[in-house]
Design an enzyme around this catalytic site. Sequence first.
Site, mmCIF file in Angstrom:
data_model
loop_
_atom_site.group_PDB
_atom_site.id
_atom_site.type_symbol
_atom_site.label_atom_id
_atom_site.label_comp_id
_atom_site.label_asym_id
_atom_site.label_seq_id
_atom_site.Cartn_x
_atom_site.Cartn_y
_atom_site.Cartn_z
ATOM 1 N N TRP A 231 0.817 -1.220 0.000
ATOM 2 C CA TRP A 231 0.000 0.000 0.000
ATOM 3 C C TRP A 231 0.849 1.268 0.000
ATOM 4 C CZ3 TRP A 231 -4.349 -1.114 4.201
ATOM 5 C CH2 TRP A 231 -5.068 -2.259 3.813
ATOM 6 N N GLY B 243 4.924 2.099 -10.809
ATOM 7 C CA GLY B 243 4.068 3.279 -10.748
ATOM 8 C C GLY B 243 4.045 4.080 -12.042
ATOM 9 N N SER C 234 3.602 -2.073 -12.101
ATOM 10 C CA SER C 234 2.411 -1.820 -12.919
ATOM 11 C C SER C 234 1.618 -3.088 -13.251
ATOM 12 C CB SER C 234 2.793 -1.046 -14.187
ATOM 13 O OG SER C 234 3.352 0.218 -13.839
ATOM 14 N N GLY D 145 1.477 -2.589 -6.315
ATOM 15 C CA GLY D 145 1.391 -1.276 -5.681
ATOM 16 C C GLY D 145 0.017 -0.669 -5.923
ATOM 17 N N GLY D 146 -0.063 0.243 -6.887
ATOM 18 C CA GLY D 146 -1.285 1.002 -7.145
ATOM 19 C C GLY D 146 -2.552 0.150 -7.218
HETATM 20 P P1 13P Z 1 2.994 -0.386 -8.907
HETATM 21 O O1 13P Z 1 2.186 -1.672 -8.960
HETATM 22 O O2 13P Z 1 2.191 0.796 -8.453
HETATM 23 O O3 13P Z 1 3.762 -0.167 -10.151
HETATM 24 O O4 13P Z 1 4.080 -0.613 -7.733
HETATM 25 C C1 13P Z 1 4.828 -1.772 -7.708
HETATM 26 C C2 13P Z 1 5.558 -1.836 -6.433
HETATM 27 O O5 13P Z 1 6.444 -1.038 -6.168
HETATM 28 C C3 13P Z 1 5.178 -2.876 -5.472
HETATM 29 O O6 13P Z 1 6.087 -2.966 -4.427
#
Ligand code: 13P
Length: 256
Positions: A12, A177, A217, A238-239
């Site tokens: 998160w 990200g 991503s 992440g997102g």
């Molecule tokens: P995103 O999925 O937002 O690209 O982030 C990946 C991440 O850094 C998970 O630790």
Amino acid sequence: MATRTPFVGGNWKMHTTLEEGRALARSVVAGVDDIPDVEVAIFPPACYLLPIMGVLGKADSRVLLGAQNCYPESKGAFTGEISPVQVRDCGGRIVLVGHSERRHVLGESDAFIARKVRSVLAHDLTCLLCIGETLEQRERGETDAVNEHQLRTALAGLDASIADQLIIAYEPVWAIGTGRTASAGDAQQAQRAARRVVADLLGEEAAGMIRILYGGSVKASNAQELFSQEDIDGGLIGGASLVGEEFVRIVEAARP
Ligand code: 13P
């Protein structure tokens, strides 16, 4: 063929309020209830570990609790840090170590990351070690060399006995990200090479057991193609982990 249980983690980062975090945790718990064949963990901000544990129920619940970081000492004068003992006390079972934002935004060195790996393992927690190259390094053709260096410095001196406490996440920095995902083929190639390095360090059997996740991503729409690769054993998200339904669809995509 490898029989590694797929793993999907939701990082998160520095997102959610307490109430948003509680609601998100509740939707993950409800959503993955009928997906028993994928291990699932969430990594809320440190200040929410305990209240989110309250939502999960118990430390050995279906959805495991993890911390995004910790300091490599049990206790002491380290203002602003949390220790692996405190993570455990809150019900945490896993700690992210070496995330690219810690390496590149907070300036953590290989040596510091290596200390964290040891400390997390010594406190009987699972270490989720993140590795990955920057865009400049990829363009110079250094992807495998960078991953190898990060693995060798983080895991130096360890042996196969820690295999069941280690998960690795390959997260190319340029894909985090940015909405730019590594192609399934490129990720597979990098992760195959990383597994060869783990085999050299910890032995073939350990390398066959250790989950290597892809992160950068990942979305419900691209998860299945990534997770179908032989050396991709799930994802660190992440997102897309901030939306309960989307995260659950990614967990579903990881089913064997
Ligand atoms: P995103 O999925 O937002 O690209 O982030 C990946 C991440 O850094 C998970 O630790």
